[in-house]
Design an enzyme around this catalytic site. Structure first.
Site, PDB file in Angstrom:
ATOM      1  N   ALA A  96       1.614   5.688  -3.838  1.00 24.79           N
ATOM      2  CA  ALA A  96       1.027   6.244  -5.057  1.00 24.79           C
ATOM      3  C   ALA A  96       0.955   7.759  -4.967  1.00 24.79           C
ATOM      4  O   ALA A  96       1.322   8.467  -5.909  1.00 24.79           O
ATOM      5  CB  ALA A  96      -0.363   5.654  -5.298  1.00 24.79           C
ATOM      6  N   LYS A 116      -4.589  11.714   5.632  1.00 24.70           N
ATOM      7  CA  LYS A 116      -5.468  11.537   6.800  1.00 24.70           C
ATOM      8  C   LYS A 116      -4.677  11.451   8.099  1.00 24.70           C
ATOM      9  O   LYS A 116      -5.085  11.987   9.115  1.00 24.70           O
ATOM     10  CB  LYS A 116      -6.284  10.261   6.590  1.00 24.70           C
ATOM     11  CG  LYS A 116      -7.210   9.925   7.722  1.00 24.70           C
ATOM     12  CD  LYS A 116      -8.315   8.993   7.269  1.00 24.70           C
ATOM     13  CE  LYS A 116      -7.832   7.658   6.755  1.00 24.70           C
ATOM     14  NZ  LYS A 116      -8.955   6.821   6.290  1.00 24.70           N
ATOM     15  N   THR A 124       1.408   0.875   1.822  1.00 25.87           N
ATOM     16  CA  THR A 124       2.709   0.744   1.160  1.00 25.87           C
ATOM     17  C   THR A 124       3.795   0.362   2.159  1.00 25.87           C
ATOM     18  O   THR A 124       4.597  -0.534   1.920  1.00 25.87           O
ATOM     19  CB  THR A 124       3.103   2.075   0.477  1.00 25.87           C
ATOM     20  OG1 THR A 124       2.085   2.432  -0.455  1.00 25.87           O
ATOM     21  CG2 THR A 124       4.432   1.953  -0.233  1.00 25.87           C
ATOM     22  N   GLY A 129       6.489  -8.409   0.242  1.00 23.56           N
ATOM     23  CA  GLY A 129       6.970  -9.345  -0.776  1.00 23.56           C
ATOM     24  C   GLY A 129       7.872  -8.743  -1.830  1.00 23.56           C
ATOM     25  O   GLY A 129       8.900  -9.303  -2.174  1.00 23.56           O
ATOM     26  N   GLY A 130       7.498  -7.588  -2.375  1.00 19.69           N
ATOM     27  CA  GLY A 130       8.345  -6.979  -3.385  1.00 19.69           C
ATOM     28  C   GLY A 130       7.556  -6.313  -4.481  1.00 19.69           C
ATOM     29  O   GLY A 130       6.357  -6.063  -4.361  1.00 19.69           O
ATOM     30  N   ARG A 355      -3.200 -16.482  -5.386  1.00 22.65           N
ATOM     31  CA  ARG A 355      -3.639 -16.283  -4.008  1.00 22.65           C
ATOM     32  C   ARG A 355      -5.084 -16.718  -3.779  1.00 22.65           C
ATOM     33  O   ARG A 355      -5.418 -17.262  -2.729  1.00 22.65           O
ATOM     34  CB  ARG A 355      -3.489 -14.809  -3.631  1.00 22.65           C
ATOM     35  CG  ARG A 355      -2.046 -14.419  -3.405  1.00 22.65           C
ATOM     36  CD  ARG A 355      -1.921 -12.937  -3.127  1.00 22.65           C
ATOM     37  NE  ARG A 355      -0.540 -12.608  -2.789  1.00 22.65           N
ATOM     38  CZ  ARG A 355      -0.109 -11.362  -2.627  1.00 22.65           C
ATOM     39  NH1 ARG A 355      -0.939 -10.334  -2.767  1.00 22.65           N
ATOM     40  NH2 ARG A 355       1.151 -11.124  -2.305  1.00 22.65           N
TER      41      ARG A 355
END
Lengths: 542, 209
Positions: A96, A116, A124, A129-130, A355
């Protein structure tokens, strides 16, 4: 106390590879399953916030502790601190933050990105998974929106989700233009897998290294731009101007143990989530740095938060061997057709349910004695990789190289033996309230990625987080750059810290703990004499 | 199978003698023994490349380059953590390469040292992921970028190969360059392009209220 499960060796003896196993059928009374077994509903997990904008709201007690902690610094720490100026300050070096910084810099803004640890040290890089984008011909952005809202139990901000799903295909194009690869079919079309709880194949991926591929490309883009990167430089406080708007941040350096004031016309917080706080004592799939720092910084400056009692436990965390507990196994494995089996070798839930339901069902099996028990309170259920390979020969090697590496490190031959899994703390569903440009309720303060809230409601689907970080990272970067053209720098301070201390005192709250946490307890940052320089004023504090 | 029955092993990490269960990684062993460890820690799953260590095993004179979160401690092992090196001195923008006919020319300009590889194998030997790094550089020099990039699928940008290279080639950045130009110039998925076109035409509206 949970019932004793089936001993590991016995369960393994009972296990055999089969092509067919009876499906579990639909979850009966899903709400009841969640209320009985999902950790968000454990008794005593939430408290009421007593300080700040969200005073009176329910919040997980571990998060409440850092939100209502004392600041790490006061005015004395800033005496003699260097002062820098920039247009846009990005805090966080994951997907991001990099997307926001790249877009802002290309729009002509001067950008400093502070992180940091190292650039790219983030959740990230670990994503497997995608990334969701409605590309398939039978799929639509509307279906993507509907799936996201349903999986989130209709607690999302619909407008945010609408923007995100509409961005989806262009996000994939943008990533390709940065040089990111995706798995393609023989005609060069993007391959798509299905996420649990969704109605179409919508997850684009690169093996089970989607995040690694994304992060190394974004990192390379950032380091080859005119963005200035400050690594090993955690932000410890935001700066505010007289109107209470955000005007920059106080950055601490783990390299030279000093503080720097970075004055900025806009600040984009992209610090990620909170997994390393081990909410409810769960192991986590998260990066070492996921300690919820951005939530604390934004909250102190007056930004509203939401859904502070909602966390995601990913169904397939490795639970044995113990030294790897919490390590993620992508949902893509279930999407490819792997079953989950209890200690009796039975499927007990539709593996591609959302999930929260799959995790709750696993917790139920373990609580009711149908789990596999390794001793010392370690239990789990089987992820049937041998069955997957039997039904789809070659799948493991072609699609899941990271999983194969994990098998090697576990000493388990996943072609012949199932892996023991248990839910692992994976994602913070809530966060800072934002609008469609990533703006928080504090002017000039943007929050994007996991630190923000409102997109995933009470439960996130696979692939929506990688989409969110790029979609909203780009939105915030563009908006912040545009706005910063017309702004000057103003006088800034950490006056809001004094207000915080007053509020804490009035509410008779303890002041021993300081935030943001910056590092998990195991790292012993607070006792590390290397960093004494950053604490030199602490003793003299009242 | 509980940890209590396991033997403790003795290792030396950054000069500190540590006694810890043998199932632990070098980072976990440090934490187990109560030592702080903040830098050179990252994802703890072997994909971020932060925790670079040099390792010498008991009875061996060889020093190997490994990732601290992936290396389990062994009796008599000596470990030292490395500070992260400075970034590569090569810079480029994909946008400055106008079309794919010019990639090789740009590559030679951006990475002039790649052609000087003296086949010392330092990069390949130092790679904790077992990547054929030197071969990748060789393929890139020949303009075979797609093939070169394929070799770097597992690359976590730990920069060991960069440190090892006496010619300052920055082989990992060569690998990522090869991967990036492949995507930038050659990934043109018709399913994605068709969807973008529909969106451009204003089809597929979303009800956002």
């Amino acid at each position: 106390m949970a019932m004793q499960g089936i001993p590991y060796s016995e369960a393994l003896r009972n296990y055999s590879v089969k092509t067919f196993r009876e499906p579990a059928g639909e979850v009966q009374e899903p709400e009841q399953l969640l209320r009985s077994f999902h950790p968000d509903y454990y008794p005593g997990t939430t408290v009421t916030l007593r300080v700040g904008v969200n005073r009176g709201d329910a919040c997980h007690h571990q998060l409440a502790e850092v939100l209502q902690a004392d600041a790490r610094i006061d005015e004395a720490d800033l005496a003699g601190a260097a002062i820098r100026e920039t247009d846009v300050l990005v805090i966080g070096g994951g997907g991001a933050g990099c997307a926001a910084a790249l877009v802002a810099a290309r729009a002509g803004a001067r950008v400093i990105l502070t992180t940091k640890l190292r650039l790219g040290d983030s959740n990230t890089v670990m994503a497997e998974g995608g990334i969701q984008a409605s590309i398939e011909k039978d799929d639509t952005p509307q279906m993507h929106l509907d799936d996201t809202l349903r999986a989130g139990h209709y607690r999302s901000d619909r407008r945010l989700v609408a923007r995100m799903v509409a961005d989806g295909p262009d996000v994939i194009r943008w990533l390709i233009q940065q040089g990111m690869q995706f798995d393609l079919d023989k005609y060069g079309d993007i391959l798509l897998r299905r996420a649990g709880g969704t109605s179409a194949n919508r997850v684009a991926y690169y093996r089970d290294y989607t995040g690694l591929e994304m992060m190394r490309v974004l990192r390379e883009s950032v380091t080859n731009s005119n963005i200035e990167v400050l690594d090993y430089s955690p932000a410890v406080e935001l700066l505010s101007n007289e109107e209470g708007h955000c005007g920059g941040a106080v950055i601490s350096s783990l390299k030279d143990y000093s503080y720097t004031l970075v004055k900025a016309k806009a600040v984009i917080v992209a610090t990620g989530g909170i997994g390393r706080m081990h909410i409810n004592g769960f192991p986590t799939s998260n990066h070492f740095g996921a300690t919820g720092d951005g939530l604390v910084l934004a909250y102190r400056l007056g930004a509203g938060l939401r859904d502070l009692d909602s966390f995601q436990y990913h169904p397939s965390g490795l639970t044995w061997p113990q030294h790897l507990a919490g390590t993620l196994i992508t949902e893509g494995v279930r999407s490819a057709g792997a079953y989950i089996l209890n200690g009796q070798g039975e499927r007990f839930v539709d593996e591609l349910e959302t999930r929260d339901l799959v995790s709750s069902a696993i917790l139920r099996e373990c609580a009711e004695g149908r789990g596999v028990e390794v001793g010392d309170d370690i239990r789990g259920v089987w992820l049937d990789t041998p069955g997957l390979e039997l039904r789809n020969p070659g799948t493991l090697a072609a699609r899941f190289p990271k999983l194969i590496q994990l098998g090697k490190r576990s000493g388990i031959d996943l072609y012949h033996q199932p892996l023991l899994i248990y839910p692992t703390l994976h994602y913070q569903n809530g966060g800072v309230v934002i609008d469609e440009n990533g703006c928080s309720s504090v002017p000039r303060l943007y929050c994007v990625g996991e630190v923000s809230g409102g997109i995933h409601g009470k439960n996130r689907i696979m692939g929506n987080s990688l989409l969110e970080i790029i979609s909203f990272g780009r939105r915030a970067g563009a908006h912040a750059a545009e706005k910063s053209h017309r702004r000057g720098h103003k006088k800034v301070s950490i006056e809001h810290v004094s207000n915080l201390r007053r509020e804490l005192t009035l509410a008779e709250m303890p002041m021993e703990k300081q935030g943001p946490a910056l590092f998990p307890e195991c790292a012993k940052f607070e006792n590390d004499s290397d960093y004494d320089g950053l604490r030199r004023n602490r003793k003299g504090r009242p | 199978m509980s940890e209590k029955t396991e033997n403790l092993v003795k290792v030396t990490i950054d000069g500190k003698e540590i006694l810890a269960p043998g199932k632990l990684s070098t980072i976990q062993a440090l934490w187990h023994a109560g030592y702080p460890r903040v830098k050179s820690v990252g994802c703890l799953e072997g994909v971020c490349g932060s925790c670079r260590i040099m390792v010498r095993r008991a009875g061996s004179t060889d020093v190997t380059m490994e990732l601290g979160c992936q290396t389990l401690i062994e009796e008599g092992m000596e470990v030292s953590f490395l500070v992260f090196p400075t970034p590569s001195h090569h810079t480029y923008e994909l946008g400055e390469i106008r079309n794919s006919w010019e990639v090789q020319a740009h590559f030679s300009r951006i990475f002039p040292e790649a052609d000087h590889c003296r086949n010392c194998h330092g990069c390949t030997v130092s790679c904790p992921k077992g990547i054929q790094v030197e071969r990748g550089v060789e393929l890139a020099v020949k303009g075979r970028f797609r093939e070169a990039g394929e070799l770097f699928v597992e690359c976590v940008m730990c920069n060991f190969c960069m440190t090892a290279c006496p010619e300052f080639i920055a082989p990992n950045h060569v690998g990522i360059f090869a991967r990036r130009v492949t995507a930038y110039f050659h990934i043109r998925p018709s399913n994605l392009i068709n969807r973008l076109e529909k969106l451009r035409r204003g089809e597929l509206q979303i009800r956002d209220q």
